[in-house]
Write a protein that holds these residues in place. Structure first.
Motif, short mmCIF file in Angstrom:
data_model
loop_
_atom_site.label_atom_id
_atom_site.label_comp_id
_atom_site.label_asym_id
_atom_site.label_seq_id
_atom_site.Cartn_x
_atom_site.Cartn_y
_atom_site.Cartn_z
N VAL A 76 4.87 -4.01 -3.28
CA VAL A 76 3.97 -3.03 -2.51
C VAL A 76 4.83 -1.86 -3.04
CG1 VAL A 76 3.41 -2.17 -0.16
CG2 VAL A 76 3.04 -4.38 -0.77
N LEU A 77 6.19 -1.99 -2.75
CA LEU A 77 6.94 -0.68 -2.84
C LEU A 77 7.59 -0.63 -4.31
CD1 LEU A 77 8.94 -1.68 0.48
CD2 LEU A 77 7.35 0.44 0.05
N PRO A 120 13.09 7.40 4.05
CA PRO A 120 12.63 6.59 3.06
C PRO A 120 12.04 7.36 1.81
CG PRO A 120 11.98 5.57 5.10
CD PRO A 120 12.28 6.78 5.38
N ALA A 121 12.60 6.92 0.49
CA ALA A 121 11.91 7.55 -0.71
C ALA A 121 10.41 7.46 -0.81
CB ALA A 121 12.34 6.85 -1.95
N PRO A 148 -0.42 -0.58 2.00
CA PRO A 148 0.05 -0.56 3.40
C PRO A 148 1.43 0.63 3.24
CG PRO A 148 0.77 -2.72 2.72
CD PRO A 148 -0.22 -2.16 1.62
N ASN A 149 1.75 0.66 2.07
CA ASN A 149 3.05 1.69 2.32
C ASN A 149 2.37 3.31 2.16
OD1 ASN A 149 1.82 1.35 -0.47
ND2 ASN A 149 3.43 2.23 -1.27
N LEU A 151 1.29 6.59 3.81
CA LEU A 151 1.11 7.23 5.25
C LEU A 151 0.32 8.35 5.12
CD1 LEU A 151 2.55 6.91 8.30
CD2 LEU A 151 4.07 8.54 7.38
N PHE A 176 5.50 5.08 0.38
CA PHE A 176 6.94 4.90 0.23
C PHE A 176 7.00 3.77 -0.73
CE2 PHE A 176 6.05 5.60 4.85
CZ PHE A 176 6.99 6.77 4.71
N THR A 177 8.32 3.99 -1.35
CA THR A 177 8.69 3.27 -2.65
C THR A 177 9.85 3.08 -2.79
OG1 THR A 177 8.67 3.13 -5.12
CG2 THR A 177 8.90 5.22 -4.19
N THR A 178 10.46 2.11 -3.40
CA THR A 178 11.90 1.66 -3.47
C THR A 178 12.54 1.78 -4.85
OG1 THR A 178 11.18 -0.49 -4.17
CG2 THR A 178 11.80 -0.28 -1.90
#
Lengths: 181, 590
Positions: A76-77, A120-121, A148-149, A151, A176-178
Motif C-alpha cells: 500500500v505504502l 509521516p511522508a 487506505p493510505n 487521507l 502516505f508513503t514509505t
C-alpha cells in the motif's frame, strides 16, 4: 599499676579483639555489599531478560500476522501514490458508465513531503470528479478502500444547477508513503 | 620463676585468674590471707614448725612442713596445690613468727597518738624515716601504738628467712601470704580470757597488768595500764633465777606503777618451766613478801596447749580453766585493752609484715578488673556470635543468590534476548504505527454518507454545496496529532424544513455519525471522546420568492491528540519481512 592492668584489659581484652572482629566484619560486610550490588544488577538483568523473553514470545506468536501486515503495508505504502491512485481511478472509470461519472482532473500538487517535518511522508494528490452523487460515492468508496493510505484533507461538493442534479467534486488527499523516508 | 612486678601482667596472665564463677566468690578477691576459703597457719618457733588448716568446716591438722620448706617455693607450691584442690580454692598462708621479736624505738616526733593512723604504713614503707635508729638487717618493721603511754614502738621481724614464701607470693596469684608477730597476736587475744572468765579487770591509776609471754628464746613482756598497752619489751630467756622477777619489777616501776597483776604464759615447757617455777615459788610466800606485796597483787599462770586447740589459761587461785580460741580475734577485745585502744591493738596484731604480700597484690586482678574481663569476654562472645550469625545470614543469602537463575544468566545471553526483543518490538511498533497512520478516519465516500444521512430526500431541502476540511491541531507532546473535521452544508429549503434543521444538536449529529460508523464498519465515527459542535444558520434567500430560506449547517468534530484515532506524528521505518522472520537466539535453560 591498677591503671596498667585496666589499660591492658581494655587494650587486649576489648579494643584489639573488637578491632579484629570489626575488621573481619568490615571485610565480610564490604564483600557482601559488593556481592549484593552485583546480584542486584544480575536480578535487574534477569528481569529485563524475562521481560524480553515475554516480549519475544508474544511477538513471535504474532509473527505470521505481522509478516502479512508488513507485506500488505509495503504494498500500500511502498509505491508511487500518484500512479497507484491514478490506476484506481482508471479502474473505476473502466467499469462505470461515462454518462454518469467521469474524472475531470488528477494531479500531484506537491512533491512528496518527507517524514522530517514531523509527520509521516505523504504525497499531496488532487482530483476532480463530475457525476451523479450516488455513483460518485460508490466510485470513491471503491477507490478509497483500495487506497487506505489516502487521507482526505479537503473536499468540495457543488450541485450543478444546469444539469439533472449531478455534482462536481474537488478532492485534496494526503497519500502516505514509505517511498521517500 | 618470680614474676617481675615492674613489667606488669600480660592479658593472658590476667585472663587466667578470671572466670565468671570466680567473680562471685568473695573469698577470692581479697588480699587478706585470713579471709580466703582455706587458711593455712604455720606457727614458727625456731626449727619447730606447727601447721594447721582452717576452712568453713573448722580446724584440722595441717600438712607436715619443716622450716626448710619455708625457703622452697617449689615445696610450698606443691602443698598449696593440694590444699587449694587444684586451684579451686584460694589458700591463705599465715606465718605466725614466735621466735623473733625485737623492739625498736620510734622517733619522738613520730610516736605521738597523732601518728597512730598512718604510722603503720609509713613504718612498713620507709622505716628509716620512722625509726629512732638506723634500720639494720633485712627485717620488716611493724608499728605498734602504746596508747597507755601515748607513744609507739616498732617491732622488727625478719621475713627474709621465708624466701620460699616470698617467691610463692610473687608467682602464684591463687595464694595469699601473711607474716605476723605471734606475741602481738597473743597480747590481743588474751583479753578474751578476762571476758570469758567473767571478770572485769579494773585497774587504778597506779596499777597495771603485766603479761609475760614465755617463748623458746625470749620473753615478751607487755605492761597494760587503764589507758591500754603501756609498754612492751623483750627479755632473754637465759636468766638466772631471780633475774626475771627483778627485771619485771624494774620494768613495772620504771613505767611508774606501784603494783601489778601478772600473767605468765608459757609456750615452751622446757624453756619456761624454770621461770614458772620461780614465779610459783615467789608467789607461794617463800620470797620477799614485802617486795611481792608491793608489786604483784595477783598471779595468773597460763599454759599453752597446741596451736590447733588454742591456749589454756589456768588461774592459780582459784583454779579456772578457760580455752581461748587462738586464731580468731575476739570481738570483745576491748574488755581488756579498753575500747579506745582496742582497734589499734587489733590493727597492729593483724599487720602483715610481708613485703612480698604487698607486691603480690599488684600481680593479681581486682574484682572490678575481673568484672571488666568477664564483661569483655561477654562482649567478645556476643560479637563473635553476631559475627557468626551475620556470616551465616550472608552465606545463606549468597547460597540462595548463586542458586537462582538470575545469577546464572550470562550477560551475553541477556543482552541477546533484550536486543532481540527490542528488534521485534521495533518491528511491531512500526507495524502498529503504520496501521494507525492508514486507519480510515477521513474519506470522501464517508463524508458523502454523512451528507446523505443528514439531509435525506424526505426532508425536502435542496443541498447546494458541501465543504469538508481536515484541520490538524498542534502536537501537544502526545506523539500524535489531533484534528478537526469540519463539515459545512449549504442549501435552501422551505421554512418548515429549515426549522427542523435548526433543531439539530450534538446528540442528533452523534446519532448520524454512529449510523455512518455502522455503514462504514468504522469505529472512528462512533469515537465517544470526539466532541461535536453544531451551528445552524438560516436567512431569507436572496433569489427565493416562495418563502424558502437559505440555510447553512456547520459541524465541527474534534478528535483529541490523546485519541487512538489521532494521526501519529512520526513513524519508524517499515521493516522488511525478512527482518521479522529472522530466527530468535535465546538460551534454552539457565
Amino acid at each position: 599499676m591498677s591503671n596498667n592492668k585496666l589499660s591492658t584489659i581494655a587494650i587486649h581484652g576489648m579494643v584489639l579483639p573488637m578491632l579484629g572482629l570489626g575488621v573481619i566484619a568490615l571485610v565480610m560486610g564490604v564483600t557482601f555489599v559488593f556481592f549484593e550490588r552485583d546480584f542486584k544488577q544480575r536480578e535487574e538483568r534477569y528481569s529485563d531478560y524475562l521481560r524480553a523473553v515475554g516480549t519475544i514470545q508474544a511477538l513471535t506468536q504474532n509473527a505470521y500476522t505481522n509478516a502479512q501486515m508488513i507485506g500488505w503495508l509495503h504494498g500500500v505504502l511502498g509505491v508511487d501514490q500518484f500512479i497507484a491512485t491514478s490506476d484506481s481511478f482508471r479502474r473505476v472509470e473502466n467499469i462505470a458508465n461515462p454518462e454518469f461519472i467521469r474524472r475531470t482532473s488528477f494531479s500531484k500538487t506537491h512533491p512528496t513531503v518527507t517524514a522530517d517535518d514531523g509527520h509521516p511522508a505523504y504525497q499531496a494528490l488532487s482530483a476532480s470528479w463530475f457525476g451523479r452523487f450516488a455513483d460518485l460515492q460508490a466510485a470513491l468508496l471503491d477507490t478509497e478502500l483500495s487506497r487506505p493510505n489516502m487521507l482526505l484533507l479537503d473536499m468540495e461538493i457543488a450541485r450543478d444547477r444546469t444539469t439533472d442534479g449531478r455534482v462536481s467534486i474537488k478532492l485534496d488527499y494526503a497519500a502516505f508513503t514509505t517511498e521517500h523516508q | 620463676m618470680v614474676k617481675q612486678v615492674d613489667k606488669g601482667l600480660s592479658y593472658r596472665e590476667i585472663s587466667r585468674q578470671v572466670s565468671i564463677g570466680r567473680l562471685f566468690e568473695a573469698s577470692r578477691w581479697g588480699d587478706d590471707p585470713r579471709k580466703t576459703g582455706l587458711v593455712w597457719h604455720i606457727y614458727v618457733k625456731g626449727s619447730d614448725v606447727t601447721s594447721t588448716v582452717h576452712d568453713k568446716s573448722g580446724y584440722a591438722k595441717g600438712p607436715a612442713i619443716s622450716i626448710g620448706d619455708l625457703q622452697s617455693s617449689q615445696a610450698l607450691r606443691e602443698i598449696t596445690k593440694g590444699l587449694s584442690l587444684q586451684g579451686r580454692v584460694v589458700v591463705g598462708i599465715m606465718v605466725h613468727v614466735a621466735d623473733d621479736f625485737a623492739v625498736s624505738s620510734i622517733r619522738s616526733a613520730k610516736e605521738g597518738p597523732e601518728h597512730y593512723r598512718h604510722g603503720s604504713i609509713l613504718t612498713q614503707d620507709n622505716p628509716a624515716a620512722m625509726l629512732d635508729e638506723k634500720p639494720t638487717g633485712d627485717g620488716s618493721y611493724l608499728y605498734l601504738p602504746l596508747p597507755g603511754a601515748k607513744r609507739a614502738v616498732a617491732i622488727k621481724i625478719n621475713e627474709t628467712r621465708f624466701t620460699g614464701l616470698t617467691q610463692l607470693a610473687l608467682s602464684d596469684p591463687e595464694v595469699r601470704v601473711g607474716i605476723y608477730s605471734a606475741p602481738l597476736e597473743y597480747l590481743v587475744r588474751l583479753s578474751g580470757f578476762v571476758y570469758e572468765s567473767g571478770e572485769t579487770l579494773k585497774l587504778d591509776a597506779d596499777q597495771c597488768l603485766t603479761v609475760a609471754l614465755l617463748y623458746s628464746n625470749f620473753i615478751a613482756i607487755g605492761i597494760i595500764s587503764e589507758g591500754g598497752l603501756h609498754s612492751i619489751a623483750t627479755l632473754p630467756i637465759e636468766q638466772r633465777t631471780g633475774e626475771f622477777r627483778r627485771s619485771m619489777t624494774t620494768a613495772i616501776r620504771s613505767a611508774g606503777f606501784e603494783s601489778s597483776s601478772l600473767f605468765v604464759i608459757e609456750s615452751n615447757e622446757s624453756c619456761g618451766s624454770a621461770i614458772l617455777s620461780e614465779v610459783e615459788l615467789w608467789h607461794s610466800d617463800e620470797t620477799d613478801e614485802a617486795e611481792q606485796a608491793s608489786i604483784f597483787t595477783e598471779l595468773l599462770c597460763a599454759d599453752y596447749a597446741t596451736v590447733t586447740q588454742g591456749i589454756t589459761v589456768t588461774r592459780a587461785q582459784p583454779d579456772v580453766s578457760v580455752t581461748i580460741e587462738m586464731l580468731d580475734v575476739p570481738a570483745n577485745v576491748g574488755a581488756m585493752f579498753l575500747q579506745k585502744s582496742a582497734p589499734l591493738m587489733i590493727a597492729s596484731a593483724a599487720s602483715n609484715v610481708s613485703s612480698a604480700a604487698r607486691k603480690s597484690a599488684q600481680l593479681r586482678v581486682t574484682r572490678s578488673d575481673a568484672a571488666i574481663v568477664v564483661f569483655a569476654r561477654g562482649l567478645k562472645a556476643a560479637a563473635v556470635i553476631a559475627l557468626i550469625a551475620g556470616f551465616g545470614f550472608m552465606a545463606w543469602t549468597v547460597y540462595g543468590a548463586v542458586s537462582s537463575p538470575a545469577y546464572r544468566l550470562e550477560q551475553a545471553a541477556a543482552d541477546r534476548a533484550v536486543a532481540e526483543a527490542a528488534r521485534l518490538s521495533t518491528i511491531s511498533s512500526a507495524v502498529e504505527t503504520w496501521s494507525r497512520v492508514i486507519a480510515p478516519r477521513s474519506q470522501a465516500w464517508a463524508v458523502m454518507e454523512v451528507s446523505s444521512q443528514l439531509f435525506p430526500e424526505r426532508l425536502g431541502v435542496t443541498l447546494n454545496s458541501v465543504r469538508y476540511q481536515l484541520q490538524f491541531g498542534d502536537d501537544l507532546g502526545t506523539g500524535a496529532k489531533g484534528f478537526d473535521t469540519v463539515y459545512e452544508f449549504a442549501g435552501v429549503g422551505p421554512k418548515a424544513a429549515v426549522d427542523q434543521l435548526e433543531t439539530l444538536d450534538e446528540r442528533k449529529i452523534k446519532e448520524v455519525f454512529e449510523s455512518v460508523a455502522g455503514v462504514a464498519s468504522n469505529s472512528f465515527f462512533s469515537d465517544p471522546n470526539a466532541s461535536i459542535r453544531v451551528l445552524v444558520t438560516s436567512k431569507q434567500g436572496q433569489f427565493e420568492t416562495d418563502g424558502a430560506l437559505d440555510f447553512n449547517v456547520q459541524i465541527t468534530r474534534t478528535t483529541q491528540g490523546e485519541s487512538e484515532y489521532a494521526l501519529p506524528a512520526s513513524t519508524s521505518i517499515l521493516p522488511a519481512i525478512e527482518e521479522l522472520m529472522k530466527p530468535v537466539d535465546l538460551p534454552t535453560t539457565l
